[in-house]
Design an enzyme around this catalytic site. Structure first.
Site, PDB file in Angstrom:
ATOM      1  N   LYS A 261       0.844  -1.205   0.000  1.00 44.02           N
ATOM      2  CA  LYS A 261       0.000   0.000   0.000  1.00 44.02           C
ATOM      3  C   LYS A 261       0.880   1.257   0.000  1.00 44.02           C
ATOM      4  O   LYS A 261       0.604   2.222  -0.713  1.00 44.02           O
ATOM      5  CB  LYS A 261      -0.948  -0.026   1.220  1.00 44.02           C
ATOM      6  CG  LYS A 261      -2.039  -1.095   1.081  1.00 44.02           C
ATOM      7  CD  LYS A 261      -2.797  -1.404   2.374  1.00 44.02           C
ATOM      8  CE  LYS A 261      -3.756  -2.578   2.161  1.00 44.02           C
ATOM      9  NZ  LYS A 261      -4.501  -2.987   3.349  1.00 44.02           N
TER      10      LYS A 261
ATOM     11  N   GLN B 297      -5.192  -1.864   9.583  1.00 43.61           N
ATOM     12  CA  GLN B 297      -5.003  -3.167   8.926  1.00 43.61           C
ATOM     13  C   GLN B 297      -5.595  -4.290   9.774  1.00 43.61           C
ATOM     14  O   GLN B 297      -5.385  -4.358  10.985  1.00 43.61           O
ATOM     15  CB  GLN B 297      -3.500  -3.394   8.698  1.00 43.61           C
ATOM     16  CG  GLN B 297      -3.167  -4.652   7.917  1.00 43.61           C
ATOM     17  CD  GLN B 297      -3.639  -4.623   6.474  1.00 43.61           C
ATOM     18  OE1 GLN B 297      -3.784  -3.576   5.853  1.00 43.61           O
ATOM     19  NE2 GLN B 297      -3.912  -5.790   5.929  1.00 43.61           N
TER      20      GLN B 297
ATOM     21  N   ASP C   4     -11.332   2.160   3.710  1.00 46.29           N
ATOM     22  CA  ASP C   4     -11.667   0.736   3.584  1.00 46.29           C
ATOM     23  C   ASP C   4     -13.152   0.547   3.253  1.00 46.29           C
ATOM     24  O   ASP C   4     -13.563  -0.523   2.835  1.00 46.29           O
ATOM     25  CB  ASP C   4     -11.396   0.016   4.918  1.00 46.29           C
ATOM     26  CG  ASP C   4     -10.086  -0.752   4.908  1.00 46.29           C
ATOM     27  OD1 ASP C   4      -9.676  -1.219   3.839  1.00 46.29           O
ATOM     28  OD2 ASP C   4      -9.491  -0.884   5.993  1.00 46.29           O
TER      29      ASP C   4
HETATM   30  N1  GUN Z   1      -6.791  -7.258   5.707  1.00 40.21           N
HETATM   31  C1  GUN Z   1      -7.042  -7.990   4.597  1.00 40.21           C
HETATM   32  N2  GUN Z   1      -7.672  -7.250   3.679  1.00 40.21           N
HETATM   33  C2  GUN Z   1      -7.839  -6.018   4.212  1.00 40.21           C
HETATM   34  C3  GUN Z   1      -8.439  -4.810   3.745  1.00 40.21           C
HETATM   35  O1  GUN Z   1      -8.966  -4.707   2.633  1.00 40.21           O
HETATM   36  N3  GUN Z   1      -8.403  -3.761   4.610  1.00 40.21           N
HETATM   37  C4  GUN Z   1      -7.840  -3.847   5.836  1.00 40.21           C
HETATM   38  N4  GUN Z   1      -7.874  -2.760   6.616  1.00 40.21           N
HETATM   39  N5  GUN Z   1      -7.286  -4.940   6.309  1.00 40.21           N
HETATM   40  C5  GUN Z   1      -7.288  -6.021   5.484  1.00 40.21           C
END
Ligand code: GUN
Length: 291
Positions: A53, A97, A120
């Protein structure tokens, strides 16, 4: 039949090219988008995702801020960090996350995030809007990415049978809403661990979205010839390679001989999720600076 490969990397590159223009325009008005990523603990897969990211932000000229919190921190520490980021006018997007360490309430944390910064798309307000049929806001990244992948192969979903395997908050549930929304109009079945005879359910599907986290679960005899299969699974399987593991999807590679179109793992949904996160970060920035 050999399935068309739905190349997530390539589609994501196209999305990033469009996003650069929007970033330029924000920069012209003196605004640099900024994404804050909060990571609690040392889950190795989460650290890999978070680095990906950050690299995407760097490619697009988006600032990124990372807050690392140790796994033994108090819940209140995470709350304090989220509240501080909510108040910070330089921060446009906030992502915590997942997974959080055992015992930390992910949903409660998600609902503390300012909904306008919830890149998200998991805040109750944003999910609620989605249920109301409003898809103009911040959409959950992986399901939104899957929709773009389906568009890329021009699959007509109207009235078609879509099976979503998995009912998670992050993928399965919002995915089923996006597929059944007005204008897309798929007929959606959500399958899960209690589903009876998953194989025959899948055999009746025109589209399968596998988001269950079980390596190679979907086999070729589950799949209708010519159907479209999107593999959301990212499973770490230990091996004796240098890394010590390799990644597999939820869909067995043999499905490529039966399906009409199939997304690979890696190089399918993963890059699309990141491209949609970047889209949300820029959208959030634009919303916050609308006059
Ligand atoms: N963990 C796995 N996929 C995601 C996601 O799309 N967003 C977040 N915040 N954590 C994740």
């Amino acid at each position: 039949m050999v399935a068309t490969v739905i190349d997530g990397r390539e589609i994501a590159r196209g999305i990033e090219d469009d996003l650069r223009i929007r970033v330029e325009s924000l920069l012209h008005s003196g605004v640099t988008p900024c994404l804050a990523v909060v990571i609690v603990g040392d889950d190795p897969a989460s650290h890999v995702y978070v680095r990906a990211k950050e690299r995407a932000c760097a490619r697009l000229g988006i600032n990124s801020v990372r807050v690392d919190i140790p796994s033994d921190a108090e819940y209140e520490e995470v709350v304090t960090v989220v509240r501080r980021l909510n108040q910070d006018p330089e921060v446009n997007g906030i992502l915590v996350q997942s997974p959080l360490p055992d015992g930390m309430d992910e949903i409660a944390i998600t609902d503390l995030i300012d909904p306008n910064k919830d890149v998200d798309g998991f805040h109750a307000q944003n999910l609620g809007r989605l249920v109301q049929g409003d898809t103009s806001g911040l959409l959950p990244c992986t399901p939104a990415g899957v929709m773009r992948m389906l568009e890329s192969v021009d699959v007509d979903l109207r009235g078609k049978r879509a099976v979503v395997i998995g009912r998670s908050r992050i993928v399965g549930m919002p995915q089923s809403i996006l597929l059944s929304q007005r204008g897309v109009d798929a007929t959606v079945t959500i399958a899960h661990s209690r589903t009876i005879d998953m194989a025959s359910l899948c055999r009746g599907a025109d589209v399968i979205i596998a988001a269950v986290g079980i390596s190679n679960m979907v086999r070729s005899d589950w799949v209708k010839p010519g159907s479209t299969v999107i593999d959301v699974g990212v499973n770490r399987v230990n091996d004796d390679s240098e890394k010590g593991y390799h990644l597999t999807g939820d869909v067995h590679p043999e499905v490529g001989a039966v399906a009409g179109a199939l997304s690979p793992v890696p190089g399918g949904v993963g890059p699309m999720t990141i491209a949609m996160l970047m889209t949300n970060t820029i959208r959030a920035t634009e919303i916050q600076h609308e006059t």
